[in-house]
Design a protein around this motif. Structure first.
Motif, mmCIF file in Angstrom:
data_model
loop_
_atom_site.group_PDB
_atom_site.id
_atom_site.type_symbol
_atom_site.label_atom_id
_atom_site.label_comp_id
_atom_site.label_asym_id
_atom_site.label_seq_id
_atom_site.Cartn_x
_atom_site.Cartn_y
_atom_site.Cartn_z
ATOM 1 N N SER A 21 0.597 -1.233 -0.053
ATOM 2 C CA SER A 21 -0.040 0.109 -0.015
ATOM 3 C C SER A 21 0.854 1.069 0.104
ATOM 4 C CB SER A 21 -1.008 -0.145 1.142
ATOM 5 O OG SER A 21 -1.620 1.205 1.188
ATOM 6 N N LEU A 22 1.787 1.357 0.616
ATOM 7 C CA LEU A 22 2.960 2.594 0.837
ATOM 8 C C LEU A 22 3.459 2.734 -0.323
ATOM 9 C CD1 LEU A 22 4.407 1.829 4.471
ATOM 10 C CD2 LEU A 22 2.714 3.428 3.674
ATOM 11 N N LEU A 23 3.941 1.429 -1.241
ATOM 12 C CA LEU A 23 4.477 1.647 -2.574
ATOM 13 C C LEU A 23 3.683 2.225 -3.314
ATOM 14 C CD1 LEU A 23 6.393 -1.747 -3.166
ATOM 15 C CD2 LEU A 23 7.472 0.509 -3.254
ATOM 16 N N TRP A 24 2.038 1.602 -3.473
ATOM 17 C CA TRP A 24 1.164 2.038 -4.427
ATOM 18 C C TRP A 24 0.993 3.551 -4.175
ATOM 19 C CZ3 TRP A 24 -0.676 -0.624 -8.324
ATOM 20 C CH2 TRP A 24 -1.852 0.092 -8.815
ATOM 21 N N ASP A 44 3.083 -8.418 -9.977
ATOM 22 C CA ASP A 44 3.026 -7.471 -8.776
ATOM 23 C C ASP A 44 3.978 -6.594 -8.562
ATOM 24 O OD1 ASP A 44 1.065 -9.366 -7.558
ATOM 25 O OD2 ASP A 44 2.536 -10.874 -7.578
ATOM 26 N N LEU A 45 3.600 -5.597 -7.910
ATOM 27 C CA LEU A 45 4.388 -4.398 -7.656
ATOM 28 C C LEU A 45 5.625 -4.835 -6.878
ATOM 29 C CD1 LEU A 45 5.153 -1.191 -8.050
ATOM 30 C CD2 LEU A 45 3.449 -0.813 -6.348
ATOM 31 N N ALA A 46 6.800 -4.619 -6.923
ATOM 32 C CA ALA A 46 7.839 -5.033 -6.056
ATOM 33 C C ALA A 46 8.499 -3.894 -5.296
ATOM 34 C CB ALA A 46 8.916 -5.867 -7.065
ATOM 35 N N TYR A 47 8.962 -2.946 -6.324
ATOM 36 C CA TYR A 47 9.726 -1.832 -5.553
ATOM 37 C C TYR A 47 9.636 -0.530 -6.497
ATOM 38 C CZ TYR A 47 13.786 -3.800 -7.693
ATOM 39 O OH TYR A 47 14.619 -4.510 -8.776
ATOM 40 N N LEU A 48 10.250 0.425 -6.121
ATOM 41 C CA LEU A 48 10.416 1.780 -7.005
ATOM 42 C C LEU A 48 11.997 2.109 -6.841
ATOM 43 C CD1 LEU A 48 7.889 3.968 -5.604
ATOM 44 C CD2 LEU A 48 7.568 2.805 -7.602
ATOM 45 N N ARG A 49 12.415 2.382 -8.026
ATOM 46 C CA ARG A 49 13.970 2.756 -8.280
ATOM 47 C C ARG A 49 13.697 4.445 -8.425
ATOM 48 N NH1 ARG A 49 17.380 -1.303 -11.708
ATOM 49 N NH2 ARG A 49 17.637 -2.890 -10.012
ATOM 50 N N ILE A 58 9.104 -1.138 -10.410
ATOM 51 C CA ILE A 58 9.409 -2.265 -10.870
ATOM 52 C C ILE A 58 8.478 -3.444 -10.492
ATOM 53 C CG2 ILE A 58 11.278 -4.171 -10.721
ATOM 54 C CD1 ILE A 58 12.146 -1.561 -11.918
ATOM 55 N N LEU A 59 7.869 -4.079 -11.554
ATOM 56 C CA LEU A 59 6.871 -5.342 -11.188
ATOM 57 C C LEU A 59 7.261 -6.516 -11.733
ATOM 58 C CD1 LEU A 59 5.371 -2.587 -12.186
ATOM 59 C CD2 LEU A 59 3.371 -3.713 -11.849
ATOM 60 N N LEU A 60 7.093 -7.718 -10.754
ATOM 61 C CA LEU A 60 7.578 -8.887 -11.233
ATOM 62 C C LEU A 60 6.557 -9.788 -11.407
ATOM 63 C CD1 LEU A 60 10.386 -9.201 -8.470
ATOM 64 C CD2 LEU A 60 10.529 -8.447 -10.699
ATOM 65 N N CYS A 61 6.634 -10.856 -12.340
ATOM 66 C CA CYS A 61 5.757 -11.946 -12.711
ATOM 67 C C CYS A 61 6.634 -13.165 -13.034
ATOM 68 C CB CYS A 61 4.841 -11.463 -13.732
ATOM 69 S SG CYS A 61 3.788 -12.756 -14.142
ATOM 70 N N ASP A 62 6.553 -14.260 -11.953
ATOM 71 C CA ASP A 62 7.186 -15.567 -12.544
ATOM 72 C C ASP A 62 8.681 -15.112 -12.999
ATOM 73 O OD1 ASP A 62 4.809 -16.827 -12.035
ATOM 74 O OD2 ASP A 62 4.060 -16.711 -14.185
ATOM 75 N N GLY A 63 9.146 -14.128 -12.046
ATOM 76 C CA GLY A 63 10.921 -14.250 -12.456
ATOM 77 C C GLY A 63 11.200 -13.106 -13.673
ATOM 78 N N ASN A 64 10.002 -12.661 -14.061
ATOM 79 C CA ASN A 64 10.060 -11.689 -15.415
ATOM 80 C C ASN A 64 9.748 -10.368 -14.582
ATOM 81 O OD1 ASN A 64 10.738 -13.664 -17.130
ATOM 82 N ND2 ASN A 64 8.425 -13.996 -17.209
ATOM 83 N N ALA A 65 10.369 -9.447 -14.912
ATOM 84 C CA ALA A 65 10.427 -8.088 -14.741
ATOM 85 C C ALA A 65 9.832 -7.368 -15.779
ATOM 86 C CB ALA A 65 11.667 -7.314 -14.341
ATOM 87 N N ALA A 66 9.094 -6.212 -15.348
ATOM 88 C CA ALA A 66 8.536 -5.094 -15.936
ATOM 89 C C ALA A 66 8.653 -3.760 -15.291
ATOM 90 C CB ALA A 66 7.025 -5.173 -16.459
#
Length: 84
Positions: A21-24, A44-49, A58-66
């Motif tokens: 929620s904080l990231l969002w 899923d939202l993982a973190y912000l750079r 940065i979002l992750l799905c099954d080891g793939n980043a977007a």
């Protein structure tokens, strides 16, 4: 003993939900729209750079980043290194 383990598991999930929620809340409006569309595909939202050019989600799905730039541009094949 098992009840304690289940309780710890629930608390850990709650903590992660708060972090999410904080990231969002830190996303730009454009990033929120783009992230919302990617979550429909399992990301899923993982973190912000943060950088001089702005924040990148940065979002992750099954080891793939977007990645999603501050103006909402999505890159599903970014050149980023994800630490595991």
């Amino acid at each position: 003993m098992q009840a304690l383990s289940e309780r710890e598991s629930l608390l850990e999930r709650r903590h992660n939900a708060q972090d999410y929620s904080l990231l969002w809340d830190k996303l730009t409006l454009a990033q929120k729209f783009a992230a919302s569309s990617l979550t429909q595909f399992g990301y899923d939202l993982a973190y912000l750079r943060n950088s001089n050019s702005g924040s990148v989600a940065i979002l992750l799905c099954d080891g793939n980043a977007a990645t999603i730039t501050g103006d909402g541009e999505i890159d599903t094949a970014p050149n980023v290194k994800i630490r595991t």
